[in-house]
Design an enzyme around this catalytic site. Structure first.
Site, PDB file in Angstrom:
ATOM      1  N   GLU A  14       5.517   7.107 -19.139  1.00  0.00           N
ATOM      2  CA  GLU A  14       6.106   7.402 -17.832  1.00  0.00           C
ATOM      3  C   GLU A  14       7.184   8.473 -17.981  1.00  0.00           C
ATOM      4  OE1 GLU A  14       5.739   6.679 -14.518  1.00  0.00           O
ATOM      5  OE2 GLU A  14       7.532   7.917 -14.272  1.00  0.00           O
TER       6      GLU A  14
ATOM      7  N   ARG B  77       7.489  -2.383  -1.823  1.00  0.00           N
ATOM      8  CA  ARG B  77       6.913  -1.671  -2.976  1.00  0.00           C
ATOM      9  C   ARG B  77       7.553  -2.087  -4.286  1.00  0.00           C
ATOM     10  NH1 ARG B  77       4.306   3.444  -2.720  1.00  0.00           N
ATOM     11  NH2 ARG B  77       3.645   3.661  -0.585  1.00  0.00           N
TER      12      ARG B  77
ATOM     13  N   TYR C 208       6.727  -2.602  10.943  1.00  0.00           N
ATOM     14  CA  TYR C 208       6.347  -3.977  10.596  1.00  0.00           C
ATOM     15  C   TYR C 208       7.512  -4.645   9.860  1.00  0.00           C
ATOM     16  CZ  TYR C 208       4.787  -1.503   6.299  1.00  0.00           C
ATOM     17  OH  TYR C 208       4.690  -0.699   5.188  1.00  0.00           O
TER      18      TYR C 208
ATOM     19  N   ASP D 224      -3.898   8.222  -7.260  1.00  0.00           N
ATOM     20  CA  ASP D 224      -3.636   9.499  -6.586  1.00  0.00           C
ATOM     21  C   ASP D 224      -4.007  10.708  -7.448  1.00  0.00           C
ATOM     22  OD1 ASP D 224      -2.741   8.203  -4.359  1.00  0.00           O
ATOM     23  OD2 ASP D 224      -0.696   9.001  -4.415  1.00  0.00           O
TER      24      ASP D 224
END
Ligand SMILES: Cc1cc2nc3c(=O)[nH]c(=O)nc-3n(C[C@H](O)[C@H](O)[C@H](O)COP(=O)(O)OP(=O)(O)OC[C@H]3O[C@@H](n4cnc5c(N)ncnc54)[C@H](O)[C@@H]3O)c2cc1C
Length: 392
Positions: free
Chosen positions: A30, A104, A213, A290
């Site tokens: 990462e 998330r 939401y 992605d």
């Protein structure tokens, strides 16, 4: 088998965990010095929960999730409801799992925890990969500092601006969509009372749509407001003033303007995607999430697709023996049509459902208001009934 994964986003971590479930060791590289996710809410369709169940995380995640009871479609040019589709018992029965919204950071952190608990995933931060090199026996990710990380397979899960994709496909920067999204999270008491619905709500209107939401046990509300404003430079998570956001939605009904004005600490994204690519493999290297099939978020499925990719990849590699190149091709073939359909469908949703005006909007309202819960479910069955996709 040892798999090197570039990128510790939701896709890279889900893949690492799925591989760990098959007994495969991974190294996850990462670039950020610290693991984390920006943005707030994320919607998870039942298809994502099929993956999370198989990863042994469904039950755990559901504890922090909000089960929204319906999908409300509102017209932001008139203030009227177009339709309200149930996510209740019939929906859950049809797809075997609920429609939920989670934070998330909660999803990302629980993936990290599960990876670490597996003992088979080594996550290294502050490692930016620039490219890879391979021969018949192995593949190596090479960092900008010249470090190399060798494995049998390399997975580019490095997101929208993927370095691994640049080497495999070399198709330039992503397409800037011309759509700008503003995101804010507010305490529930700040949300106008009459709109504190336990729904995934979308206000659709001329060149804009606004989503809200509840999140975190309905303690906060997630606001996501998108304008088709022809922005032409990609932007990710830059703070903007309340006035900048208000201006973009000034032409909508007072109800929507009130919702927008309750937002604070807005950040903006200029959305990007790509045309579907047919070949995202090169020998022992492949792409996921992605990096492989970046999409506009209008199906709310980018992360769901990334997690499905990880599950599929682990399955085919688990069956592969030493022929990893053929296994990666099978993975690509299994994932291609489904993910391309989400990419192309998301663009259509923006143009034909979320953003039209005039007669086009009247057709949308007439068509969608005539739809009952059953036809809504069946229209989306190809997507939400992801069990077939996983078992293929
Ligand atoms: C406004 C918005 C709302 C959305 N809502 C939803 C939703 O409701 N539901 C849903 O399913 N999806 C949603 N999405 C889509 C979803 O966020 C993405 O599809 C998903 O996060 C992609 O995950 P990923 O792991 O493939 O990529 P990323 O999350 O981009 O992760 C890539 C990782 O790779 C790292 N990296 C990049 N380059 C390198 C390098 N060279 N070397 C090492 N590491 C590198 C990055 O730092 C990052 O950690 C939304 C997207 C947006 C913009």
């Amino acid at each position: 088998m040892h798999v090197v994964i570039v990128g510790a986003g939701i896709g890279g971590l889900a893949a690492a965990l799925a591989l760990a479930k098959t007994g495969t060791r991974t190294t996850v590289l990462e670039s950020s010095p610290k693991l984390g996710e920006i943005g707030a809410g994320i919607q998870l369709g039942p298809n994502a929960f099929h993956v999370l169940d198989q990863l042994g995380m469904g039950e755990y995640l559901l504890k922090g999730a909000v089960y929204v009871d319906s999908f409300r479609l509102m017209d932001s040019a008139t203030g009227r409801q177009i339709n309200r589709f149930s996510y209740g018992d019939d929906f859950r029965e049809r797809f075997g799992n609920p429609y939920v919204v989670v934070h998330r950071a909660d999803l990302h952190q629980s993936l990290i925890d599960a990876c670490q608990a597996s003992g088979l995933v080594d996550i290294k931060t502050a490692v930016r990969i620039k490219n890879f090199e391979q021969d018949v026996n192995a593949i190596r990710a090479v960092s900008v500092d010249g470090l190399t990380f060798e494995g049998d397979v390399l997975v580019g899960a490095d997101g929208l601006h993927s370095a691994i994709r640049a080497q495999i496909i070399n198709d330039g920067p992503p397409r800037v969509s011309g759509h700008t999204t503003f995101r804010s999270v507010i305490p529930t008491e700040q949300m106008p009372k009459e709109f504190q619905w336990n729904s995934m709500t979308i206000w659709v209107g001329p060149k804009t749509h606004v989503v809200h939401y509840p999140l975190k046990g309905a303690k906060v509300f997630n606001l996501v407001a998108t304008a088709h404003d022809d922005a032409d430079v990609a932007v990710t998570g830059v703070p903007v003033s309340d006035e900048t956001v208000a201006e973009k939605f000034a032409h909508l009904v007072p109800e929507v303007r009130r919702i927008i004005s309750s937002g604070q600490n807005w950040k903006k994204w200029v959305l990007c995607d790509r045309d579907p690519a047919e070949n995202w493999n090169d020998g022992r290297a492949t792409l996921l999430g992605d990096a492989a099939h970046p999409t506009l978020q209008y199906f709310a499925q980018g992360a769901c697709m990334a997690m499905e990719d990880g599950m599929c990849l682990a399955r085919v590699l688990g069956q592969a023996g030493s022929d990893v190149v053929n296994a990666l091709d099978r993975y690509r073939q299994e994932r291609l049509v489904r993910t391309a359909r989400v990419q192309l469908g998301s663009r259509l949703i923006g143009d034909h459902i979320f953003h039209p005006s005039g007669a086009h909007a009247l057709v949308r309202n007439a068509t969608l208001s005539a739809m009952d819960d059953r036809s809504f479910r069946e229209a989306l069955a190809w997507l939400y009934d992801g069990r077939q996709a996983l078992a293929a």
